[in-house]
Motif scaffolding. Structure first.
Motif, PDB file in Angstrom:
ATOM      1  N   ALA A 109       0.819  -1.211   0.000  1.00  0.00           N
ATOM      2  CA  ALA A 109       0.000   0.000   0.000  1.00  0.00           C
ATOM      3  C   ALA A 109       0.851   1.259   0.000  1.00  0.00           C
ATOM      4  O   ALA A 109       0.514   2.268  -0.636  1.00  0.00           O
ATOM      5  N   SER A 110       1.980   1.225   0.712  1.00  0.00           N
ATOM      6  CA  SER A 110       2.836   2.416   0.852  1.00  0.00           C
ATOM      7  C   SER A 110       4.018   2.400  -0.112  1.00  0.00           C
ATOM      8  O   SER A 110       4.943   3.197   0.037  1.00  0.00           O
ATOM      9  N   ILE A 150      -1.519   9.295  -5.886  1.00  0.00           N
ATOM     10  CA  ILE A 150      -2.809   8.712  -5.525  1.00  0.00           C
ATOM     11  C   ILE A 150      -3.525   8.078  -6.723  1.00  0.00           C
ATOM     12  O   ILE A 150      -3.985   6.931  -6.644  1.00  0.00           O
ATOM     13  N   THR A 182      -1.127   4.945  -8.085  1.00  0.00           N
ATOM     14  CA  THR A 182      -0.835   3.794  -7.218  1.00  0.00           C
ATOM     15  C   THR A 182      -1.655   2.545  -7.540  1.00  0.00           C
ATOM     16  O   THR A 182      -1.084   1.447  -7.645  1.00  0.00           O
ATOM     17  N   PRO A 183      -2.987   2.626  -7.695  1.00  0.00           N
ATOM     18  CA  PRO A 183      -3.756   1.392  -7.948  1.00  0.00           C
ATOM     19  C   PRO A 183      -3.296   0.625  -9.188  1.00  0.00           C
ATOM     20  O   PRO A 183      -3.244  -0.618  -9.168  1.00  0.00           O
ATOM     21  N   ILE A 201       0.327  -0.977  -8.443  1.00  0.00           N
ATOM     22  CA  ILE A 201       0.263  -2.106  -7.515  1.00  0.00           C
ATOM     23  C   ILE A 201      -0.382  -3.319  -8.179  1.00  0.00           C
ATOM     24  O   ILE A 201       0.069  -4.457  -8.009  1.00  0.00           O
ATOM     25  N   ALA A 223      -5.708  -1.993  -1.340  1.00  0.00           N
ATOM     26  CA  ALA A 223      -6.392  -0.826  -1.908  1.00  0.00           C
ATOM     27  C   ALA A 223      -6.961   0.150  -0.875  1.00  0.00           C
ATOM     28  O   ALA A 223      -6.833   1.370  -1.037  1.00  0.00           O
ATOM     29  N   TYR A 254      -5.900   1.191   1.815  1.00  0.00           N
ATOM     30  CA  TYR A 254      -4.890   1.892   2.608  1.00  0.00           C
ATOM     31  C   TYR A 254      -4.037   2.870   1.791  1.00  0.00           C
ATOM     32  O   TYR A 254      -3.161   3.536   2.345  1.00  0.00           O
ATOM     33  N   TYR A 255      -4.247   2.955   0.490  1.00  0.00           N
ATOM     34  CA  TYR A 255      -3.368   3.750  -0.374  1.00  0.00           C
ATOM     35  C   TYR A 255      -3.237   5.199   0.088  1.00  0.00           C
ATOM     36  O   TYR A 255      -2.134   5.743   0.180  1.00  0.00           O
ATOM     37  N   ASN A 300       0.477   6.509   1.776  1.00  0.00           N
ATOM     38  CA  ASN A 300       1.336   7.347   0.955  1.00  0.00           C
ATOM     39  C   ASN A 300       1.448   8.768   1.495  1.00  0.00           C
ATOM     40  O   ASN A 300       2.509   9.387   1.409  1.00  0.00           O
TER      41      ASN A 300
END
Length: 402
Positions: free
Chosen positions: A243-244, A296, A299-300, A303, A315, A317-318, A322
């Motif tokens: 997530a991070s 933001i 990221t999805p 990942i 998902a 926790y994104y 971050n």
């Protein structure tokens, strides 16, 4: 005016080359090395690997970067020799080797070979984090770029050769030592390694203070995985790390940026005024907002491409994961500038206070198994640290040459 314009161009070129080098390294790590190890080890064992690396990094990065920064700070101010810093590194190697053994015990590894490999991995990481000072001292960021390229090539080669459950540590050892060998061959900091100056004790004591401050900073940067691994499990570590991921990658830019900033300020004897520091704060905030706006939505997709089997679990926790990493990155940049007019004790005080605050806020969340609340509290701790650094910097700035 030409001299001023040239210095600005030189600074921007230094930043660009450092960032390009680190981005290549991060791409190699995040796109190839870590996903490969995740597939080979499985989510639970991969989480244990990440936890072990976190324990090692607290010692290895702290010693390597602390001695690195001390050499940058004393450059052109005090006469020193390579042996002064090598003595500090020798003591640090003992500590780092011990950290490698501790990491193995923390994640429940068995077998003498595993502990030996972890100790070697820790010492090699320490040497690598120190070694790039060679090119920062000479402001030779082209060689620094090559240094990162060699490091990246080493990680790719190490992964192809040693990405196996029983010897994954060799991936890191090969890469780190290959980059150190590059500095030994083409740099200066390892020449006449046993020659010390009259300031050897001063170098050691000053380095020890900086290393102590770095332990707090790196302890917090890495303790999230250590706490999650200790209070939850390896799979939770994998979810958090995923997530991070992009935020952590941004936080890793702190090192090169800090090295460039220290070198630039030292070389140009820059005056730190309240106006200059305020401009740095505004610039840092603008950069952080830009990073957040980019990370933001991206990221999805990243990942899901790299870690498809963990993407759905990570998902939710994104956003929080971050954001915390970006605020941490910006605060570290401003802290390095503030240290030009504040004492080393201030860094130690800030990081100690931050450590206490972080643990007080975050540990209860993990004890309850609440990963989301943990990330929210971590962001709050980072914001408070940022505010303390900014307010102290604005209050203490003076119209003096530093």
């Amino acid at each position: 005016m030409m001299g001023k314009a040239h210095r600005k161009y030189e600074f921007l070129q230094s930043v660009l080359l450092s960032v390009v080098g680190l981005c290549v390294y991060n791409l190699a790590i995040q796109v190839f090395v870590y996903p490969t190890l995740d597939r080979v080890l499985g989510h639970e064992s991969y989480g244990h690997m990440l936890t072990a690396i976190s324990v090692i990094s607290v010692a290895a990065v702290s010693v390597g970067v602390g001695v690195n920064y001390e050499r940058m700070a004393l450059h052109q101010r005090v006469e020193t020799a390579n042996g002064d810093y090598n003595f500090a590194l020798l003591v640090g190697a003992v500590l780092c080797g011990g950290a490698g053994v501790l990491a193995g015990r923390f994640v429940g590894m068995t077998g003498a070979v595993s502990y030996i490999l972890l100790a070697l991995m820790s010492v090699s990481m320490m040497l690598r984090y120190y070694s790039d000072v060679d090119f920062r001292l000479d402001v030779n960021y082209r060689k620094l770029l090559v240094f990162y390229l060699v490091l990246s090539a080493g990680y790719i080669a190490g992964t192809l050769l040693f990405a196996k459950p029983d010897c994954w540590q060799a991936v890191f050892i090969v890469a780190e030592l290959l980059s150190v060998a590059f500095v030994v061959l083409f740099g200066k900091v390892y020449r006449k390694p046993f020659v010390c100056s009259d300031n050897c004790k001063k170098v050691f004591s000053s380095s020890a203070r900086l290393v102590g401050a770095q332990v707090f900073a790196n302890g917090i940067l890495n303790c999230d995985r250590m706490l999650i691994g200790g209070l939850m499990n390896g799979t939770a570590v994998t979810i958090f790390y995923t997530a991070s991921l992009l935020g952590k990658s941004v936080a890793l830019l702190t090192g090169p940026f800090n090295g460039v900033i220290i070198g630039f300020l030292a070389k140009n004897n820059r005056k730190i005024t309240r106006r200059f520091f305020m401009l740095c704060v505004i610039g840092a905030c603008a950069v952080s907002l830009l990073m957040f706006a980019v990370l933001i939505p991206v990221t999805p997709f990243v990942i899901r491409l790299l870690y498809p089997s963990v993407a759905d679990s990570a998902a939710p926790y994104y956003l929080w994961a971050n954001a915390g990493q970006i605020v941490y990155f910006v605060a570290n940049l401003l802290l390095v500038i503030a240290l030009r007019f504040l004492s080393e004790r201030f860094q130690l005080f800030v990081n100690l206070g931050y450590t206490v605050l972080y643990l007080a806020l975050c540990v209860p969340c993990l004890m309850q198994g609440d990963l989301m609340r943990f990330m929210q509290c971590a962001l709050l701790a980072n914001v408070i640290r940022f505010v303390v650094i900014v307010c102290t910097g604005l209050f203490k700035t003076k119209e003096v040459s530093v």
